[in-house]
Design an enzyme around this catalytic site. Sequence first.
Site: not given
Length: 313
Positions: A182, A210, A212-213, A233-234, A236
């Site tokens: 992100t 999908r 993510g976080d 960031t990473g 999720g």
Amino acid sequence: MGAEHKVNAKVTASWGAQGGKWSVLVHGGAGDVPDESLAGHIDGASIAASRAAAVLRAGGSGLDAAQQAVEALEDDSRFNAGTGACLNAAGKLELDAAIMEGEDLRAGAVCVLPAFRHPIAVARAVLDARQHVLYAGPGAQAFAEANGFRAANEQEMITEASKDRLVRLREGKVDANWAGGTVGVVVRDARGTVVAATSTGGKVGKAPGRVGDSPLLGAGTYADNAAGACSNTGDGEAFMRVCLAKTAIEWLRTGMNPDDAARAAIHYVLERAGGTGGMILIDRLGRLGWARSTRTMTWAAASEGWDGVRSGA
């Protein structure tokens, strides 16, 4: 992720910078940017931090500063947000973004949004509308269009680099040299309001639909004036499972320094859920901190009283 990865990953933390009346910290994604590309990534993050700083220096709001910073990153095709974002398994853009302010805990988010140039601007409109917090897919598109946003030409937002990454994924080749995460920002304005904002294209080759976080409050994004603000960031899926952003914010609430809280949170998700990535934090006093368990995470920061923007990876 297996135990070997967990053992070998190293958590690196920032200098724990003291902020002024206003402060801003930007990230451009955790990953493994090759050395020859780092300067360009750092430059992009620095431009974003400078735009936010200009708003804050003029007495503007944290919300406006955060939005300006993320929009700059969404326009920069070197990052995985907006133009240049990664493609899903069907070769399409599905974009996620969130923004939250810590005074009244207002927030707005969108997920599975098709091609709009600035997903963070749509998320800001959701926040300002004060009706719902999160819109998804066709509902997010309908909200955007009803509020004056025009869908972009998807092909104009898809870059050759994004196409190539998807091809390499389908061929089973590992592309470890792209930031892959992100973009985000945390801000404290002169009135003491903290803001977090995050935007992403997600994972390369992700299944359609999908999420993510990043657009999920408490997982990838969170802000509370009583504690601070966080953008992640990473990985999720791992971040969602441990509610990583809220976990870090609760450590800030105890008085922990932002660099210590970030380091602890990144260690926690690595050991508890096997997730790697990075985090930026700002506390209620404007102090800054970050940590990562990847080789690089582009960042840039500015604060009242500093001589220009500080940056690195």
